[in-house]
Design a protein around this motif. Structure first.
Motif, mmCIF file in Angstrom:
data_model
loop_
_atom_site.group_PDB
_atom_site.id
_atom_site.type_symbol
_atom_site.label_atom_id
_atom_site.label_comp_id
_atom_site.label_asym_id
_atom_site.label_seq_id
_atom_site.Cartn_x
_atom_site.Cartn_y
_atom_site.Cartn_z
ATOM 1 N N LYS A 85 0.849 -1.204 0.000
ATOM 2 C CA LYS A 85 0.000 0.000 0.000
ATOM 3 C C LYS A 85 0.874 1.240 0.000
ATOM 4 O O LYS A 85 0.631 2.208 -0.742
ATOM 5 N N THR A 86 1.909 1.217 0.836
ATOM 6 C CA THR A 86 2.816 2.361 0.950
ATOM 7 C C THR A 86 3.452 2.710 -0.388
ATOM 8 O O THR A 86 3.477 3.879 -0.797
ATOM 9 N N LEU A 87 3.957 1.701 -1.083
ATOM 10 C CA LEU A 87 4.670 1.964 -2.336
ATOM 11 C C LEU A 87 3.716 2.377 -3.457
ATOM 12 O O LEU A 87 4.092 3.164 -4.335
ATOM 13 N N LYS A 88 2.493 1.883 -3.440
ATOM 14 C CA LYS A 88 1.505 2.340 -4.419
ATOM 15 C C LYS A 88 1.201 3.827 -4.213
ATOM 16 O O LYS A 88 1.063 4.588 -5.177
ATOM 17 N N LEU A 89 1.084 4.232 -2.961
ATOM 18 C CA LEU A 89 0.837 5.650 -2.668
ATOM 19 C C LEU A 89 2.078 6.494 -2.931
ATOM 20 O O LEU A 89 1.987 7.634 -3.392
ATOM 21 N N PHE A 90 3.228 5.930 -2.645
ATOM 22 C CA PHE A 90 4.496 6.621 -2.910
ATOM 23 C C PHE A 90 4.635 6.922 -4.395
ATOM 24 O O PHE A 90 5.099 7.996 -4.792
ATOM 25 N N ARG A 91 4.214 5.998 -5.232
ATOM 26 C CA ARG A 91 4.266 6.158 -6.686
ATOM 27 C C ARG A 91 3.471 7.392 -7.125
ATOM 28 O O ARG A 91 3.787 8.030 -8.126
ATOM 29 N N LYS A 92 2.439 7.750 -6.343
ATOM 30 C CA LYS A 92 1.595 8.907 -6.662
ATOM 31 C C LYS A 92 2.054 10.174 -5.940
ATOM 32 O O LYS A 92 1.363 11.183 -5.973
ATOM 33 N N ASP A 115 15.423 4.665 3.979
ATOM 34 C CA ASP A 115 16.461 5.544 3.418
ATOM 35 C C ASP A 115 16.399 5.555 1.898
ATOM 36 O O ASP A 115 16.584 6.601 1.263
ATOM 37 N N GLN A 116 16.130 4.394 1.301
ATOM 38 C CA GLN A 116 16.000 4.341 -0.159
ATOM 39 C C GLN A 116 14.782 5.133 -0.629
ATOM 40 O O GLN A 116 14.829 5.819 -1.665
ATOM 41 N N MET A 117 13.696 5.058 0.122
ATOM 42 C CA MET A 117 12.507 5.826 -0.228
ATOM 43 C C MET A 117 12.768 7.323 -0.117
ATOM 44 O O MET A 117 12.312 8.110 -0.953
ATOM 45 N N ARG A 118 13.498 7.719 0.905
ATOM 46 C CA ARG A 118 13.815 9.144 1.037
ATOM 47 C C ARG A 118 14.616 9.630 -0.159
ATOM 48 O O ARG A 118 14.369 10.728 -0.675
ATOM 49 N N THR A 245 7.108 2.445 -11.311
ATOM 50 C CA THR A 245 6.737 1.098 -10.884
ATOM 51 C C THR A 245 7.905 0.115 -10.895
ATOM 52 O O THR A 245 8.086 -0.640 -9.921
ATOM 53 N N PRO A 246 8.728 0.056 -11.954
ATOM 54 C CA PRO A 246 9.836 -0.914 -11.931
ATOM 55 C C PRO A 246 10.783 -0.706 -10.746
ATOM 56 O O PRO A 246 11.196 -1.684 -10.102
ATOM 57 N N GLU A 247 11.114 0.551 -10.438
ATOM 58 C CA GLU A 247 12.009 0.817 -9.304
ATOM 59 C C GLU A 247 11.359 0.407 -7.982
ATOM 60 O O GLU A 247 12.026 -0.142 -7.086
ATOM 61 N N PHE A 252 10.523 -3.315 -3.324
ATOM 62 C CA PHE A 252 9.679 -4.247 -2.579
ATOM 63 C C PHE A 252 10.344 -5.613 -2.454
ATOM 64 O O PHE A 252 10.455 -6.182 -1.364
ATOM 65 N N ARG A 253 10.831 -6.146 -3.578
ATOM 66 C CA ARG A 253 11.485 -7.465 -3.552
ATOM 67 C C ARG A 253 12.760 -7.424 -2.711
ATOM 68 O O ARG A 253 13.039 -8.368 -1.945
ATOM 69 N N ASP A 254 13.520 -6.356 -2.835
ATOM 70 C CA ASP A 254 14.757 -6.236 -2.054
ATOM 71 C C ASP A 254 14.455 -6.173 -0.562
ATOM 72 O O ASP A 254 15.213 -6.708 0.264
ATOM 73 N N THR A 255 13.346 -5.519 -0.216
ATOM 74 C CA THR A 255 12.974 -5.429 1.192
ATOM 75 C C THR A 255 12.625 -6.793 1.761
ATOM 76 O O THR A 255 13.049 -7.150 2.858
#
Length: 262
Positions: A85-92, A115-118, A245-247, A252-255
């Motif tokens: 959910k977080t990453l879908k919202l982050f994408r927006k 840190d990667q998200m920041r 989305t690819p990034e 997500f997979r790396d996490t």
């Protein structure tokens, strides 16, 4: 209080069989204008075990919720989002999430995901969506709380902050700071308007009861003019955004690998 918050987060991990990646303050304490009786608005990001995602019923659909919320009491408001959910919202370029990542009050952080998200947030930031979010918030609160001859004085902050955040986006083309004093001191010149706001800010933080009082005309005029002006500015922004989305799939997979397999 931090120990109480950390204990609540630990219990969430045990009860829901998840790992928490990050927890922060998101309310008036993070915004820089807490009252003496302000509660703690704790927001967190968590991840399920890998096998929980490898099912035909995705998390977030039906009974498989992608949100965890604890019962709210007078002191604590604790809720969190699953990483998908977080990453879908982050994408927006979701503004509440962007605020979490910039909160100056961090209660907990583990692993490298946040840190990667920041780092990514500087690129993902979409001025148009953030500006519309803050302007809608400002307009709705202005219309609901500040129209009578007497108004709920403390509600000024819930219009002033999104208006100043919008002005920051317009001026700097970057996501605004959370802290209201930074926005105020950076964006408004010395004068009657700034003085009136500073008086209100001090009263609120000193614990004054800021209930119904005569409206402050200089603030009302400023808010009305800026909301109108900024709405016109928002129409000029480019609405196209890059697809990350690819990034984010990779993150997500790396996490999952970092949290559960190392």
């Amino acid at each position: 209080m931090k120990e109480t918050i950390l204990n609540a987060l630990k219990k969430i991990e045990e009860d829901y069989q998840v790992k928490i990646l990050f927890a922060c303050e998101s309310g008036s304490r993070a915004w820089g204008f807490p009252s003496k009786d302000s509660d703690y608005d704790v927001r967190f990001i968590y991840v399920h075990k890998t096998e929980d995602y490898l099912t035909i019923d995705q998390i977030g659909i039906g009974n498989k919720r992608d949100v965890i919320e604890l019962p709210i009491n007078n002191l604590l408001d604790v809720s969190g989002w699953d990483l998908t959910k977080t990453l879908k919202l982050f994408r927006k370029s979701n503004p509440p999430l962007m605020e979490w990542l910039r909160s100056g009050i961090v209660y907990y952080q583990a692993f490298s995901t946040i840190d990667q998200m920041r780092d990514l947030s500087k690129t993902i930031f979409a001025p148009n969506s953030c500006l519309h979010h803050y302007l809608n918030m400002a307009s709705n609160n202005f219309r609901e709380f500040l129209q009578g001859e007497e108004v709920k004085i403390k509600k000024y902050f819930y219009v002033l902050r999104p208006v100043l955040a919008s002005k920051w986006i317009e001026k700097y083309n970057e996501f605004p700071p959370l802290e209201f004093p930074i926005l105020l001191n950076t964006l408004l010149p010395e004068g009657e308007l700034k003085n009136e706001i500073q008086i209100l800010l001090k009263r609120k933080m000193d614990g004054d009861e800021l209930d119904l009082e005569p409206k402050i005309q200089v603030i009302n005029d400023f808010l009305n003019e800026e909301i109108t002006r900024l709405r016109e500015y928002a129409k000029t922004l480019n609405l196209s955004n890059q697809d990350f989305t690819p990034e984010l799939d990779k993150l997500f997979r790396d996490t999952l690998e970092e949290v559960w397999n190392k």
